[in-house]
Design an enzyme around this catalytic site. Sequence first.
Site, PDB file in Angstrom:
ATOM      1  N   ASP A   1       0.845  -1.197   0.000  1.00 15.94           N
ATOM      2  CA  ASP A   1       0.000   0.000   0.000  1.00 15.94           C
ATOM      3  C   ASP A   1       0.886   1.256   0.000  1.00 15.94           C
ATOM      4  O   ASP A   1       1.785   1.375   0.835  1.00 15.94           O
ATOM      5  CB  ASP A   1      -0.866  -0.052   1.271  1.00 15.94           C
ATOM      6  CG  ASP A   1      -1.941   1.010   1.316  1.00 15.94           C
ATOM      7  OD1 ASP A   1      -2.397   1.439   0.242  1.00 15.94           O
ATOM      8  OD2 ASP A   1      -2.344   1.380   2.432  1.00 15.94           O
TER       9      ASP A   1
ATOM     10  N   ASP B   1       3.024   4.648  -5.335  1.00 15.66           N
ATOM     11  CA  ASP B   1       2.436   5.957  -5.099  1.00 15.66           C
ATOM     12  C   ASP B   1       3.410   7.025  -5.576  1.00 15.66           C
ATOM     13  O   ASP B   1       4.258   7.500  -4.820  1.00 15.66           O
ATOM     14  CB  ASP B   1       2.108   6.132  -3.607  1.00 15.66           C
ATOM     15  CG  ASP B   1       1.448   7.474  -3.314  1.00 15.66           C
ATOM     16  OD1 ASP B   1       1.345   8.301  -4.246  1.00 15.66           O
ATOM     17  OD2 ASP B   1       1.039   7.689  -2.166  1.00 15.66           O
TER      18      ASP B   1
ATOM     19  N   GLU C   1      -1.189   5.885  -8.592  1.00 14.17           N
ATOM     20  CA  GLU C   1      -2.015   6.949  -7.998  1.00 14.17           C
ATOM     21  C   GLU C   1      -1.816   8.281  -8.718  1.00 14.17           C
ATOM     22  O   GLU C   1      -0.709   8.655  -9.072  1.00 14.17           O
ATOM     23  CB  GLU C   1      -1.679   7.122  -6.508  1.00 14.17           C
ATOM     24  CG  GLU C   1      -2.458   8.273  -5.873  1.00 14.17           C
ATOM     25  CD  GLU C   1      -2.321   8.347  -4.349  1.00 14.17           C
ATOM     26  OE1 GLU C   1      -2.165   7.296  -3.710  1.00 14.17           O
ATOM     27  OE2 GLU C   1      -2.369   9.466  -3.820  1.00 14.17           O
TER      28      GLU C   1
ATOM     29  N   GLY D   1      -7.770   8.112   7.391  1.00 13.57           N
ATOM     30  CA  GLY D   1      -8.115   8.382   8.794  1.00 13.57           C
ATOM     31  C   GLY D   1      -9.551   8.873   8.908  1.00 13.57           C
ATOM     32  O   GLY D   1     -10.343   8.750   7.970  1.00 13.57           O
TER      33      GLY D   1
ATOM     34  N   HIS E   1      -9.426   5.058  -1.854  1.00 15.81           N
ATOM     35  CA  HIS E   1      -8.689   4.996  -0.589  1.00 15.81           C
ATOM     36  C   HIS E   1      -9.505   5.700   0.495  1.00 15.81           C
ATOM     37  O   HIS E   1     -10.490   6.360   0.201  1.00 15.81           O
ATOM     38  CB  HIS E   1      -7.326   5.691  -0.750  1.00 15.81           C
ATOM     39  CG  HIS E   1      -6.316   4.847  -1.468  1.00 15.81           C
ATOM     40  ND1 HIS E   1      -5.194   4.351  -0.851  1.00 15.81           N
ATOM     41  CD2 HIS E   1      -6.286   4.394  -2.737  1.00 15.81           C
ATOM     42  CE1 HIS E   1      -4.506   3.645  -1.723  1.00 15.81           C
ATOM     43  NE2 HIS E   1      -5.138   3.647  -2.882  1.00 15.81           N
TER      44      HIS E   1
ATOM     45  N   GLY F   1     -11.308   4.503   3.012  1.00 16.90           N
ATOM     46  CA  GLY F   1     -12.656   3.927   3.152  1.00 16.90           C
ATOM     47  C   GLY F   1     -13.294   4.132   4.523  1.00 16.90           C
ATOM     48  O   GLY F   1     -14.517   4.067   4.647  1.00 16.90           O
TER      49      GLY F   1
ATOM     50  N   ASN G   1     -10.266   0.735   0.051  1.00 13.56           N
ATOM     51  CA  ASN G   1      -9.277   0.490   1.102  1.00 13.56           C
ATOM     52  C   ASN G   1      -9.796   0.911   2.474  1.00 13.56           C
ATOM     53  O   ASN G   1     -10.267   2.036   2.638  1.00 13.56           O
ATOM     54  CB  ASN G   1      -8.013   1.308   0.830  1.00 13.56           C
ATOM     55  CG  ASN G   1      -7.280   0.858  -0.411  1.00 13.56           C
ATOM     56  OD1 ASN G   1      -7.743   0.003  -1.157  1.00 13.56           O
ATOM     57  ND2 ASN G   1      -6.113   1.430  -0.637  1.00 13.56           N
TER      58      ASN G   1
ATOM     59  N   ASN H   1      -8.546   0.897   6.574  1.00 14.26           N
ATOM     60  CA  ASN H   1      -7.474   0.659   7.529  1.00 14.26           C
ATOM     61  C   ASN H   1      -7.884   1.134   8.927  1.00 14.26           C
ATOM     62  O   ASN H   1      -8.073   0.340   9.851  1.00 14.26           O
ATOM     63  CB  ASN H   1      -6.191   1.372   7.050  1.00 14.26           C
ATOM     64  CG  ASN H   1      -4.995   1.119   7.932  1.00 14.26           C
ATOM     65  OD1 ASN H   1      -5.054   0.294   8.848  1.00 14.26           O
ATOM     66  ND2 ASN H   1      -3.898   1.798   7.684  1.00 14.26           N
ATOM     67  N   THR H   2      -8.068   2.439   9.075  1.00  8.99           N
ATOM     68  CA  THR H   2      -8.334   3.027  10.396  1.00  8.99           C
ATOM     69  C   THR H   2      -9.525   2.382  11.114  1.00  8.99           C
ATOM     70  O   THR H   2      -9.498   2.188  12.332  1.00  8.99           O
ATOM     71  CB  THR H   2      -8.574   4.551  10.246  1.00  8.99           C
ATOM     72  OG1 THR H   2      -7.466   5.103   9.514  1.00  8.99           O
ATOM     73  CG2 THR H   2      -8.662   5.238  11.590  1.00  8.99           C
TER      74      THR H   2
HETATM   75  P1  13P Z   1      -8.438   4.605   6.047  1.00  8.85           P
HETATM   76  O1  13P Z   1      -7.420   4.392   7.091  1.00  8.85           O
HETATM   77  O2  13P Z   1      -9.000   5.979   6.057  1.00  8.85           O
HETATM   78  O3  13P Z   1      -9.498   3.544   6.066  1.00  8.85           O
HETATM   79  O4  13P Z   1      -7.694   4.488   4.637  1.00  8.85           O
HETATM   80  C1  13P Z   1      -7.115   3.282   4.238  1.00  8.85           C
HETATM   81  C2  13P Z   1      -6.368   3.413   2.974  1.00  8.85           C
HETATM   82  O5  13P Z   1      -6.727   4.154   2.087  1.00  8.85           O
HETATM   83  C3  13P Z   1      -5.155   2.615   2.798  1.00  8.85           C
HETATM   84  O6  13P Z   1      -4.422   3.011   1.691  1.00  8.85           O
END
Ligand code: 13P
Length: 287
Positions: free
Chosen positions: A84, A105, A135, A178, A207, A209, A229, A231-232
């Site tokens: 990523d 990226d 990107e 985030g 990204h 998400g 995507n 993550n947070t």
């Molecule tokens: P978030 O942490 O906002 O969900 O974003 C995840 C992301 O885009 C990873 O590249």
Amino acid sequence: MLVSATEMLKKAKAGHYAVGQFNINNLEWTKAILLTAKENKSPVILGVSEGAGKYMGGYHAVVGMVNGLLKDLDIDVPVALHLDHGSFEGCYKCIEAGFSSIMFDGSHYPIDENVQKTTELVAAAHGKGLSIEAEVGSIGGEEDGVIGMGECADPKECKAIADLGVDFLAAGIGNIHGKYPANWKGLSFETLDAVQQLTGELPLVLHGGTGIPADMIKKAITLGVAKINVNTECQLAFAEATRKYVEAGKDLEGKGFDPRKLLAPGTEAIKATVKEKMELFGSVGKA
Ligand code: 13P
């Protein structure tokens, strides 16, 4: 066995759903995501930022852990292991270590340099059977030290990068890594639509998400987004469940301090978050 993300995302774009990329941090994260994908018969992409790769000991350690889990847990759905927001050097390291997909990226380079470096990496990735994401524009906020201003992509630049043979493309459309601030203006569907008009069948990537309202996610999918995507949101879910366990004093009862017990509520919370996202993205039953 790990697969590249190309086929699963082509199918997703044609079928009007999206495959989730869930970022991993350790064994619990990886197990939770893989088991949820299996239980829901969903393809899945495991995202690894350069910082998370370093945290887990290095890219070979990540590849070893993921391949081992695929085998030991009998994971029978398509799984891609994806770098990523990779740097130029990071991409080469992951190709060598056994990842099945990379993201370069190059959004912070002038467009000519982004084109030149992406061209080289497309050849390197495809030569080894990996898929590659590029990107254009930038994702706002910060993720593992990668900071973006959040400017919307120029559709013509997207077309220039798409023509290099990348397998999927992240275009900045006002999305942020985030949590979203209260005054966030929302996604720019105008930009997304213009990008899709010029890039055609190419699967687009959303990204940031975490925290995007469900109706915006669904609209983005209708406009060509096939990879989202997250993550947070898994981090928040894990932290909250773990805090509740500790605040309830459960770590002090009996053998509640055992890491297998202490980390269990957080792991279950990740599973619930991933399941909810797979349902929202429409990837359940698509493996
Ligand atoms: P978030 O942490 O906002 O969900 O974003 C995840 C992301 O885009 C990873 O590249």
